[in-house]
Design a protein around this motif. Sequence first.
Motif, PDB file in Angstrom:
ATOM      1  N   LYS A 255       1.019  -1.245   0.310  1.00  0.00           N
ATOM      2  CA  LYS A 255       0.108   0.194   0.173  1.00  0.00           C
ATOM      3  C   LYS A 255       0.673   1.510  -0.516  1.00  0.00           C
ATOM      4  N   TRP A 256      -0.289   2.577  -0.874  1.00  0.00           N
ATOM      5  CA  TRP A 256       1.344   3.214  -1.322  1.00  0.00           C
ATOM      6  C   TRP A 256       0.412   4.247   0.083  1.00  0.00           C
ATOM      7  N   PRO A 257       0.982   4.855   0.408  1.00  0.00           N
ATOM      8  CA  PRO A 257       1.078   6.509   1.621  1.00  0.00           C
ATOM      9  C   PRO A 257       0.723   7.270   1.076  1.00  0.00           C
ATOM     10  N   ASP A 258       1.720   7.281  -0.281  1.00  0.00           N
ATOM     11  CA  ASP A 258       1.757   8.232  -1.035  1.00  0.00           C
ATOM     12  C   ASP A 258       2.280   8.737  -2.187  1.00  0.00           C
ATOM     13  N   ILE A 259       2.352   9.336  -3.178  1.00  0.00           N
ATOM     14  CA  ILE A 259       2.900   9.067  -4.320  1.00  0.00           C
ATOM     15  C   ILE A 259       3.911   8.876  -4.214  1.00  0.00           C
ATOM     16  N   MET A 260       4.553  10.054  -3.304  1.00  0.00           N
ATOM     17  CA  MET A 260       5.964  10.062  -3.210  1.00  0.00           C
ATOM     18  C   MET A 260       6.853  10.043  -1.613  1.00  0.00           C
ATOM     19  N   GLN A 261       8.017   9.112  -1.751  1.00  0.00           N
ATOM     20  CA  GLN A 261       8.551   9.179  -0.752  1.00  0.00           C
ATOM     21  C   GLN A 261       8.630  10.017   0.144  1.00  0.00           C
ATOM     22  N   SER A 262       8.283  10.259   0.728  1.00  0.00           N
ATOM     23  CA  SER A 262       9.258  11.713   1.864  1.00  0.00           C
ATOM     24  C   SER A 262       9.066  10.908   3.605  1.00  0.00           C
ATOM     25  N   TRP A 263       9.123  11.134   4.345  1.00  0.00           N
ATOM     26  CA  TRP A 263       9.405  11.122   5.623  1.00  0.00           C
ATOM     27  C   TRP A 263       7.654  10.817   6.222  1.00  0.00           C
ATOM     28  N   GLU A 264       7.132  11.168   6.261  1.00  0.00           N
ATOM     29  CA  GLU A 264       5.528  10.979   6.638  1.00  0.00           C
ATOM     30  C   GLU A 264       4.970   9.774   5.347  1.00  0.00           C
ATOM     31  N   SER A 265       5.141   9.701   4.071  1.00  0.00           N
ATOM     32  CA  SER A 265       4.655   8.626   3.804  1.00  0.00           C
ATOM     33  C   SER A 265       5.770   7.537   3.880  1.00  0.00           C
ATOM     34  N   LEU A 266       6.640   7.629   3.923  1.00  0.00           N
ATOM     35  CA  LEU A 266       7.291   6.452   4.775  1.00  0.00           C
ATOM     36  C   LEU A 266       7.488   5.583   5.902  1.00  0.00           C
ATOM     37  N   SER A 267       7.738   6.496   6.964  1.00  0.00           N
ATOM     38  CA  SER A 267       6.717   6.342   8.187  1.00  0.00           C
ATOM     39  C   SER A 267       5.799   5.467   8.402  1.00  0.00           C
ATOM     40  N   ALA A 268       4.819   5.813   7.237  1.00  0.00           N
ATOM     41  CA  ALA A 268       3.778   4.936   7.103  1.00  0.00           C
ATOM     42  C   ALA A 268       3.317   3.577   6.463  1.00  0.00           C
ATOM     43  N   GLY A 269       4.282   3.769   5.480  1.00  0.00           N
ATOM     44  CA  GLY A 269       4.926   2.834   4.405  1.00  0.00           C
ATOM     45  C   GLY A 269       5.476   1.649   5.675  1.00  0.00           C
ATOM     46  N   SER A 270       6.571   2.257   6.142  1.00  0.00           N
ATOM     47  CA  SER A 270       7.161   0.889   7.274  1.00  0.00           C
ATOM     48  C   SER A 270       6.033   0.277   8.132  1.00  0.00           C
ATOM     49  N   MET A 271       5.301   0.830   8.728  1.00  0.00           N
ATOM     50  CA  MET A 271       4.410  -0.260   9.416  1.00  0.00           C
ATOM     51  C   MET A 271       3.730  -1.111   8.602  1.00  0.00           C
ATOM     52  N   GLN A 272       3.785  -1.626   7.857  1.00  0.00           N
ATOM     53  CA  GLN A 272       2.420  -2.029   6.874  1.00  0.00           C
ATOM     54  C   GLN A 272       3.674  -3.315   6.979  1.00  0.00           C
ATOM     55  N   LEU A 273       5.201  -3.093   6.648  1.00  0.00           N
ATOM     56  CA  LEU A 273       6.219  -3.824   6.513  1.00  0.00           C
ATOM     57  C   LEU A 273       6.942  -4.425   7.360  1.00  0.00           C
ATOM     58  N   LEU A 274       6.436  -3.715   8.450  1.00  0.00           N
ATOM     59  CA  LEU A 274       7.692  -3.827  10.124  1.00  0.00           C
ATOM     60  C   LEU A 274       6.583  -5.225  10.525  1.00  0.00           C
ATOM     61  N   LYS A 275       5.316  -5.231  10.169  1.00  0.00           N
ATOM     62  CA  LYS A 275       4.485  -5.838  11.288  1.00  0.00           C
ATOM     63  C   LYS A 275       4.203  -6.093  12.560  1.00  0.00           C
ATOM     64  N   GLY A 276       5.302  -4.821  13.214  1.00  0.00           N
ATOM     65  CA  GLY A 276       5.209  -4.493  14.300  1.00  0.00           C
ATOM     66  C   GLY A 276       6.663  -5.621  15.415  1.00  0.00           C
ATOM     67  N   THR A 277       7.712  -5.976  14.374  1.00  0.00           N
ATOM     68  CA  THR A 277       8.794  -5.706  14.460  1.00  0.00           C
ATOM     69  C   THR A 277       9.484  -4.617  15.012  1.00  0.00           C
ATOM     70  N   SER A 278      10.152  -5.561  16.158  1.00  0.00           N
ATOM     71  CA  SER A 278      10.771  -3.857  16.933  1.00  0.00           C
ATOM     72  C   SER A 278      12.085  -3.496  16.643  1.00  0.00           C
ATOM     73  N   ILE A 279      12.557  -2.535  16.673  1.00  0.00           N
ATOM     74  CA  ILE A 279      13.835  -1.985  15.925  1.00  0.00           C
ATOM     75  C   ILE A 279      14.929  -1.921  17.140  1.00  0.00           C
ATOM     76  N   TYR A 280      15.939  -2.474  17.161  1.00  0.00           N
ATOM     77  CA  TYR A 280      17.196  -1.863  17.666  1.00  0.00           C
ATOM     78  C   TYR A 280      17.813  -1.007  17.643  1.00  0.00           C
ATOM     79  N   ILE A 281      18.508   0.062  17.723  1.00  0.00           N
ATOM     80  CA  ILE A 281      19.529   1.498  17.252  1.00  0.00           C
ATOM     81  C   ILE A 281      21.029   0.659  18.550  1.00  0.00           C
ATOM     82  N   VAL A 282      21.606   0.280  17.785  1.00  0.00           N
ATOM     83  CA  VAL A 282      23.177  -0.257  18.175  1.00  0.00           C
ATOM     84  C   VAL A 282      24.639   0.814  16.992  1.00  0.00           C
TER      85      VAL A 282
END
Length: 379
Positions: free
Chosen positions: A154-181
């Motif tokens: 699903k495309w949140p917007d026509i272009m990849q921006s901070w908002e659309s990338l954030s929304a798009g990443s939520m559907q891809l991650l499926k709740g998986t956590s992220i660790y910053i090292v």
Amino acid sequence: MAGAIASASASATLCFSSQNPIKTLHFSTKTHSFYFPKPKVSALRWNSVRPISPMHGFSCNCFSTNSTHYEFSDGSSEVELRLQLGGQDVQSAKDMFVDADGTSLTVKVRQAGSFITLIDTISLFEKIKPAETIWYIDDDQLVINLKKQDPDLKWPDIMQSWESLSAGSMQLLKGTSIYIVGDSTEINQKVARELAVALGYTPLDTKELLETFAKITVDSWVLAEGSDSVAEAESAILQSLSSHVRAVVATLGGSHGPAGRSDKWRHLYSGFTFWLSQTVAIDEDSAKKEAKRHIQDGSLGYSNADVVVKLQGWDAGHAKSVAQASLSALKQLILSDKKLPGKKSLYIRLGCRGDWPNIKPPGWDPSTATDAPSATLQN
């Protein structure tokens, strides 16, 4: 600050942050080619985060040479873009120029004998099938239908921006956590907070958790008991967090953290790991060679992390741009293997035994392990 080049080696993706002027970087890897725009630091204008439903169209301003307004909707196999042409004096289709290719889209309109640009982007949200592009004029609107390469995304917007990338990443991650090292606790914390806000995840900080538990600072703890003691305590925290979902965890940087210790990664594998590292490389080619050298040398952060981000300098004010480059790389990684989030979930259910990425069947004991066939993830 955070444009990116990206490379895949096994499951790792590399990003390089620079302060050079805007341009698009591209190189091929073993199996994938990634494209990322590299922004100029002084020109960064990131919009505030706002929720976007991937199922509905919405109106917003387009990044272009003019103030162009458009409506966007996702129709599963294709996306539709409607541009307002009011005041453009368009007589026929001959007054319009539309060119779509891969992840780029250019739209121009003829005025006074010459064409002016309405849209010119090389960062569509994801790849399209250019040969199946359809466009037409409907009253005072230009309607463009773009066929998606991946109809399930699903495309949140026509272009990849901070908002659309954030929304798009939520559907891809499926709740998986992220660790910053990575090398710096401060960088880990700043980037983790940006990601947590963007994704709607819970922000967690092992430094804060450790200091709350011990009632002393990490630096004092290291002086009193040594870095091994701190690493053991942080590892215990990571173990307790490994079964959590929808969290962004900032870990300790440098030698204090578990990321540089081979026996401490088993719980980090429960989520997607971003290794953030500063570099003295002056361009993307040098950064690429540096990262590959670290991988070949067996450096844990580079070899084990899902995403490696190389930073040319650091400024806390640009944490969001680093976060965006990291998400962009993660998006391409997951799209290259959509089973990755499910595989992370399976790894957690089997007890985070350290057998990532070749997960062994239930009952496998790492302390008495011999080679065993890997468990498979059902479709």
